[in-house]
Enzyme design. Structure first.
Site, PDB file in Angstrom:
ATOM      1  N   CYS A  17      15.825  10.582  -9.582  1.00  0.00           N
ATOM      2  CA  CYS A  17      16.239   9.176  -9.608  1.00  0.00           C
ATOM      3  C   CYS A  17      16.443   8.721 -11.051  1.00  0.00           C
ATOM      4  O   CYS A  17      15.792   9.219 -11.974  1.00  0.00           O
ATOM      5  CB  CYS A  17      15.205   8.300  -8.911  1.00  0.00           C
ATOM      6  N   CYS A  71       4.510   3.652  -9.273  1.00  0.00           N
ATOM      7  CA  CYS A  71       5.757   3.482  -8.526  1.00  0.00           C
ATOM      8  C   CYS A  71       5.585   2.801  -7.178  1.00  0.00           C
ATOM      9  O   CYS A  71       6.572   2.432  -6.537  1.00  0.00           O
ATOM     10  CB  CYS A  71       6.427   4.840  -8.339  1.00  0.00           C
ATOM     11  N   GLY A  89       7.474   8.461 -19.359  1.00  0.00           N
ATOM     12  CA  GLY A  89       6.429   9.037 -20.200  1.00  0.00           C
ATOM     13  C   GLY A  89       5.218   8.131 -20.207  1.00  0.00           C
ATOM     14  O   GLY A  89       5.172   7.109 -19.516  1.00  0.00           O
TER      15      GLY A  89
END
Length: 390
Positions: free
Chosen positions: A210, A82, A118
């Site tokens: 989110c 991220c 995932g």
């Protein structure tokens, strides 16, 4: 380091839900063209490019950028979970500061699927096994919600914050996003609605997570000399930036706050403040990584915005919004703006650049002089960036 990198141009397209976006390469092209137009230059002046994405095949960056121009420049593909977008920015900034290039592009994009995150590959060892071993694994809850919800439980055990305090972060996020036409969710939420939404793990409910999102954002970084030669308005400077990864003690104890990045954030922020010669009290506006509400709450303390154990009061006193000490996530953050993994760090750059230019429209933080960016990826990596008016 011989010079500070300037942000010459930024571009971002509206973020959308999965299934409603254009193809990843089209989104990336649009963001890049917007950044180039904002800088007032053509792609032929770009000397290097860094392309960030998580869900895509190798050299997807080339495929996306070839839609803008095929010029033979180095294109480096970046994947750091991220924190991918800010990692691309980190590399671009280094090249400019080192004098290796005068004009560098960073772009991030993501085309995501619906549902919880995932593992992409199920036929090999997971990259997050070290993190998952700390808490264990509950197959009835999404992996990311368990990690960040576990961080929330850890914080509550230490400091006693109520579940509703976490929920107030989502209420604030929606209130800010109402003024951001590029955000996915702009309708207001009450605290009652947040708390009544489906429970995920720990203090987290569905409206405190989110959404999976598709989108793209880009930034053009230049040297001051390049800006002067081209008569570019590059009034926003990257004052300091630091990247950290996990420390050994992350995996030696039972602290879920450490697992979700508290120490990485604290150390990166320390390096940034030390390099810049400023402190958290000098920061006016913050874009931080609020993938789940517990991460925003603990990041307040890790970034030094409030004392350790002081986040609940900080939130309830309104010090995290307009009229308070710092305006956090004026864009709506990941909770409301959306979180296309590869694009998030550059979307944060987009917001803070406009804030420091003074043209953020209804989101504008009055008199903003310093903007702080925090982008985190489990696995792990954290990038903290301080922007200032040059």
């Amino acid at each position: 380091m011989t010079t500070k990198a300037r942000v010459a141009g930024v571009g971002m397209i509206p973020f959308t839900k999965p299934g409603q976006s254009e193809d990843w390469d089209v989104m990336a092209e649009k963001a890049v063209r917007l950044a180039l137009a904002d800088a007032g230059i053509g792609y032929e002046l770009i000397q290097q490019a860094y392309a960030g994405y998580v869900y895509g095949d190798s050299t997807a960056g080339q495929s996306a950028l070839y839609r803008v121009g095929i010029t033979g420049i180095p294109i480096v593909n970046v994947n750091n979970n991220c924190s991918t977008g800010s990692t691309a920015l980190y590399l671009a900034r280094q090249m400019v500061e080192l004098g290796a290039a005068d004009c560098v592009l960073a772009v991030g994009f993501e085309q995501m699927l619906p549902g919880a995150l995932g593992m992409t590959f199920n036929d090999r060892k997971r990259t997050l096994d070290l993190q998952l071993e700390i808490q264990g694994w509950d197959k009835d809850a999404p992996m990311a919600a368990q990690q960040f919800g576990g961080g929330g439980l850890d914080y509550q055990a230490r400091y006693g914050a109520s579940d509703e305090t976490f929920g107030l972060i989502s209420v604030k996020a929606r209130r800010h996003a109402a003024n951001n036409p590029l955000a996915v969710f702009r309708d207001p939420l009450t605290l009652e609605e947040v708390m009544a939404s489906k429970h995920l793990f720990g203090p987290i409910t569905r409206f405190q997570a989110c959404p999976p999102t598709c989108g793209a954002a880009a930034a053009v970084l230049v040297s001051p000399a390049f800006a002067a030669r081209r008569n570019i308005d590059a009034s926003v400077e990257i004052v300091a930036q630091a990247m950290t990864t996990d420390f050994a003690d992350t995996f030696e104890g039972q602290s879920m706050m450490k697992v979700i990045g508290y120490d990485m954030t604290k150390e990166a922020a320390r390096q940034v403040y030390e390099t810049a010669g400023v402190g958290p009290d000098d920061v006016d506006v913050v874009e931080l990584h609020d993938c789940f509400t517990p991460n925003e709450l603990i990041s307040y303390e890790a970034l030094g915005l409030c004392p350790e154990g002081g986040a609940e009061r900080y939130i309830r006193d309104g010090d995290n919004t307009y009229g308070g000490q710092h305006v956090t996530n004026p864009s709506g953050g990941l909770l409301s703006k959306g979180h296309p993994l590869g694009a998030t760090g550059l979307a944060q750059c987009y917001e803070l650049t406009h804030q420091l230019r003074g043209d953020a429209d209804k989101r504008q933080v009055d008199g903003a002089r310093y903007g702080l960016q925090h982008n985190l990826g489990l696995g792990g990596a954290c990038v903290v960036t301080l922007y200032g008016r040059a």
